[in-house]
Write an enzyme that holds these catalytic residues in place. Structure first.
Site, PDB file in Angstrom:
ATOM      1  CD  GLU A   1      62.724 114.981  34.767  1.00 25.89           C
ATOM      2  OE1 GLU A   1      63.615 114.295  35.349  1.00 25.89           O
ATOM      3  OE2 GLU A   1      63.080 115.848  34.757  1.00 25.89           O
ATOM      4  CG  PHE A   2      58.818 118.727  38.035  1.00 24.89           C
ATOM      5  CD1 PHE A   2      57.259 118.904  38.079  1.00 24.89           C
ATOM      6  CD2 PHE A   2      59.834 118.331  38.951  1.00 24.89           C
ATOM      7  CE1 PHE A   2      57.648 118.634  39.186  1.00 24.89           C
ATOM      8  CE2 PHE A   2      59.433 117.774  40.039  1.00 24.89           C
ATOM      9  CZ  PHE A   2      57.423 117.565  40.082  1.00 24.89           C
TER      10      PHE A   2
ATOM     11  CB  CYS B   1      52.923 116.348  29.669  1.00 23.66           C
ATOM     12  SG  CYS B   1      54.692 115.167  29.572  1.00 23.66           S
TER      13      CYS B   1
ATOM     14  CE  LYS C   1      58.278 122.073  24.558  1.00 21.75           C
ATOM     15  NZ  LYS C   1      58.415 122.020  26.241  1.00 21.75           N
TER      16      LYS C   1
ATOM     17  NE  ARG D   1      54.459 112.593  23.275  1.00 20.75           N
ATOM     18  CZ  ARG D   1      54.783 111.454  24.318  1.00 20.75           C
ATOM     19  NH1 ARG D   1      54.757 110.476  25.035  1.00 20.75           N
ATOM     20  NH2 ARG D   1      55.939 112.540  24.260  1.00 20.75           N
TER      21      ARG D   1
HETATM   22  P1  NAD Z   1      57.984 108.472  25.036  1.00 30.02           P
HETATM   23  O1  NAD Z   1      56.371 107.569  24.689  1.00 30.02           O
HETATM   24  O2  NAD Z   1      58.401 109.043  24.516  1.00 30.02           O
HETATM   25  O3  NAD Z   1      58.388 107.131  26.103  1.00 30.02           O
HETATM   26  C1  NAD Z   1      57.945 106.001  26.734  1.00 30.02           C
HETATM   27  C2  NAD Z   1      59.382 104.877  26.643  1.00 30.02           C
HETATM   28  O4  NAD Z   1      59.330 103.420  27.335  1.00 30.02           O
HETATM   29  C3  NAD Z   1      58.901 104.488  25.034  1.00 30.02           C
HETATM   30  O5  NAD Z   1      59.929 104.776  24.222  1.00 30.02           O
HETATM   31  C4  NAD Z   1      58.850 102.881  25.348  1.00 30.02           C
HETATM   32  O6  NAD Z   1      59.064 102.100  24.418  1.00 30.02           O
HETATM   33  C5  NAD Z   1      59.344 102.676  26.469  1.00 30.02           C
HETATM   34  N1  NAD Z   1      58.290 101.339  27.148  1.00 30.02           N
HETATM   35  C6  NAD Z   1      56.860 101.405  27.262  1.00 30.02           C
HETATM   36  N2  NAD Z   1      56.492  99.529  28.260  1.00 30.02           N
HETATM   37  C7  NAD Z   1      57.993  99.761  28.633  1.00 30.02           C
HETATM   38  C8  NAD Z   1      58.241  97.971  29.025  1.00 30.02           C
HETATM   39  N3  NAD Z   1      57.594  97.565  30.026  1.00 30.02           N
HETATM   40  N4  NAD Z   1      59.686  98.396  29.460  1.00 30.02           N
HETATM   41  C9  NAD Z   1      60.238  99.746  28.698  1.00 30.02           C
HETATM   42  N5  NAD Z   1      60.153  99.868  27.827  1.00 30.02           N
HETATM   43  C10 NAD Z   1      58.904 100.361  27.614  1.00 30.02           C
HETATM   44  O7  NAD Z   1      57.372 109.142  26.958  1.00 30.02           O
HETATM   45  P2  NAD Z   1      57.898 110.588  27.194  1.00 30.02           P
HETATM   46  O8  NAD Z   1      57.621 111.763  27.297  1.00 30.02           O
HETATM   47  O9  NAD Z   1      59.233 110.223  27.466  1.00 30.02           O
HETATM   48  O10 NAD Z   1      56.849 110.070  28.449  1.00 30.02           O
HETATM   49  C11 NAD Z   1      57.491 109.062  30.090  1.00 30.02           C
HETATM   50  C12 NAD Z   1      57.388 109.632  31.366  1.00 30.02           C
HETATM   51  O11 NAD Z   1      57.125 110.416  31.931  1.00 30.02           O
HETATM   52  C13 NAD Z   1      55.471 109.126  31.125  1.00 30.02           C
HETATM   53  O12 NAD Z   1      54.720 109.498  32.781  1.00 30.02           O
HETATM   54  C14 NAD Z   1      55.555 111.182  30.958  1.00 30.02           C
HETATM   55  O13 NAD Z   1      54.226 112.024  31.552  1.00 30.02           O
HETATM   56  C15 NAD Z   1      56.441 111.694  31.714  1.00 30.02           C
HETATM   57  N6  NAD Z   1      57.099 113.298  31.340  1.00 30.02           N
HETATM   58  C16 NAD Z   1      57.325 113.294  29.825  1.00 30.02           C
HETATM   59  C17 NAD Z   1      57.685 114.267  29.895  1.00 30.02           C
HETATM   60  C18 NAD Z   1      57.878 115.282  28.425  1.00 30.02           C
HETATM   61  O14 NAD Z   1      58.003 116.198  28.629  1.00 30.02           O
HETATM   62  N7  NAD Z   1      57.960 114.368  27.824  1.00 30.02           N
HETATM   63  C19 NAD Z   1      58.045 115.457  30.716  1.00 30.02           C
HETATM   64  C20 NAD Z   1      57.950 114.145  32.426  1.00 30.02           C
HETATM   65  C21 NAD Z   1      57.029 113.760  32.887  1.00 30.02           C
END
Ligand code: NAD
Length: 443
Positions: free
Chosen positions: A158-159, A270, A333, A340
């Site tokens: 995802e981007f 990220c 930002k 974070r």
């Molecule tokens: P986040 O911490 O906001 O969300 C992660 C969620 O996963 C949390 O709500 C947590 O409770 C849940 N979780 C953890 N363990 C779990 C399990 N075993 N079963 C079900 N749910 C569980 O993180 P995020 O920002 O959404 O990032 C998630 C992934 O996406 C990361 O790898 C990140 O690098 C990637 N990503 C994030 C973005 C962004 O802009 N935030 C963009 C692209 C990719």
């Protein structure tokens, strides 16, 4: 069948910034969606139509799709296994203490789901992971699932950008399909039939390349930011103007102006952790040139925070103890409440450690900041933050801050000194209003 004629039964595992956006957008494309998180509070909120973080446009779309009945939430992996034919893995992959990625959430999610996979199904990884993770997860899922080899796994990084998450999810620049079978590719093309029909390119590749595409993209973006920030250092040393330089080189279409904004550098959930995890993956494979590049990019980035702390210290005559400092912006930002690895909070830490009295304002991120830094003082207006301050620090480029009246603010500070660490304020206007302004990289 949903309105796109290709509706699937999709589950989304993890409903943070990425997962909740993805679940809502999948439902909006016409799919039936069941989303799960281990955080019961998040699930309860989402099921009531509340987005537990700040993301423009997401809440109305969540409500719309709850009302349509296409989107539901659960706390039960048995429900998820029973319901879904396609399971998107969207859990967090935070930084582990050594700098590599902590994959424990991802493994736990697959461990919880796999025993409930009793028929042909496709797991789709969306989280950002070190190369090689997908194949390990596939083996793990097949070993634990009743359906065994009928379980397949694809990688679809995802981007999306926080602040533009809905738009980026529904109309991405490209869709990357990391697959090991034609069937997985066909299913993913069905998942994304609506955006693909508008001409958005899909790139099909193996799992390893798909995993690497994401971290390579982030490494490039981080490098571009650190590049312009070393140019800022050079401009400062030479008495030149980095903003003019960025505009001039950015007009070269091979370079481009985006992500060429000098200032405080990158932060957030990220880029920093992704380049560190990528560095760890490179080190493990002996790709030392990449280790060197990413180490430098990270060091340049952290150096910006040190530089702003140093400018603040010298603005108060060298001793920060007991000095009132106003901080405008701690979200990593604008258009996000994500704190974070926030550069703004890092600077608050550095200044507080030297005895400064830091008062923080941010349009949306203060509640999150207060949870992790309860010792800072938080106020609801720029005016309250600036009251009796010896230095005002502009650390997140919220558009609200461009609307500040510098003359009015000059009346309430102890000394009209501004450090525009994000290089986005109208410096001329502030100087006319009597402010001493420091902008890293500008004369
Ligand atoms: P986040 O911490 O906001 O969300 C992660 C969620 O996963 C949390 O709500 C947590 O409770 C849940 N979780 C953890 N363990 C779990 C399990 N075993 N079963 C079900 N749910 C569980 O993180 P995020 O920002 O959404 O990032 C998630 C992934 O996406 C990361 O790898 C990140 O690098 C990637 N990503 C994030 C973005 C962004 O802009 N935030 C963009 C692209 C990719």
């Amino acid at each position: 069948m949903g309105r796109n004629g290709h509706a699937l039964r999709i589950s989304v595992i993890g409903t943070g910034y990425l997962g909740l956006t993805h679940a809502v957008c999948m439902a909006d494309l016409g799919h039936q969606v069941l989303a799960i998180d281990v955080d019961a509070d998040k699930i309860a909120k989402a099921a009531r139509g509340e987005v537990p973080f700040f993301e423009p446009g997401l809440e109305p779309l969540l409500r719309k799709n709850l009302e349509s009945g296409r989107l539901r939430f659960t706390g039960s992996f048995a429900d998820v296994g029973e319901f879904g034919d396609v399971h998107f893995l969207c859990v967090g992959t935070p930084q582990a203490p050594g700098g590599d990625a902590d994959l424990s959430h991802l493994y736990a999610a697959v461990d919880a789901l796999a025993p409930h996979l009793t028929r042909e199904s496709l797991l789709v990884g969306k989280s950002t992971v070190p190369v090689g993770t997908a194949r390990l997860l596939l083996a793990k899922a097949r070993a634990a699932a009743q359906a065994g080899d009928l379980v397949d796994l694809a990688w679809n990084p995802e981007f999306l950008r926080e602040g533009y998450a809905v738009r980026d999810s529904l109309t991405p620049d490209r869709i990357v399909l990391g697959v090991t079978s034609g069937r997985a590719e066909r299913i993913l093309r069905q998942v994304y039939a609506t955006p693909l029909a508008t001409g958005i390119p899909a790139l099909t590749m193996d799992l390893e390349t798909a995993e690497l595409v994401k971290v390579a993209a982030n490494a490039f973006l981080a490098t571009k930011i650190s590049f312009i920030n070393v140019m800022a250092e050079m401009c400062e040393a030479a008495g030149a103007d980095v903003l003019q330089l960025a505009d001039a080189i950015g007009l070269d279409e091979r370079i481009g102006r985006k992500f060429l904004s000098p200032g405080l550098g990158f932060g957030g959930g990220c880029l920093p952790k992704d380049i560190r995890a990528f560095r760890a993956a490179a080190a493990e494979r002996g790709v030392n040139s990449l280790v060197g590049l990413l180490t430098t990019v990270d060091a340049i980035n952290l150096g910006r925070r040190a530089r702003v702390a140093e400018l603040t210290r010298s603005a108060v005559g060298g001793d920060l103890a007991g000095k009132r400092i106003a901080v405008l912006g701690v979200a990593f930002k604008p258009n996000s409440d994500d704190i974070r690895d926030s550069p703004g909070l890092d600077i608050c830490d550095r200044l507080s450690a030297e005895g400064a009295l830091v008062t923080v304002h941010d349009p949306v991120a203060m509640a999150n900041a207060a949870r992790v830094r309860p010792g800072l003082r938080y106020v609801d207006s720029v005016g309250e933050a600036a009251q009796d301050a010896e230095v005002v620090l502009h650390l997140t480029e919220w558009s609200d801050y461009r609307a500040i009246d510098p003359a009015a603010l000059a009346e309430i500070v102890a000394k009209p000194v501004l450090i525009d660490a994000r290089c986005t304020l109208d410096v001329g206007l502030w100087r006319e209003a009597g402010w001493t302004v420091h902008v890293p990289g500008r004369p």
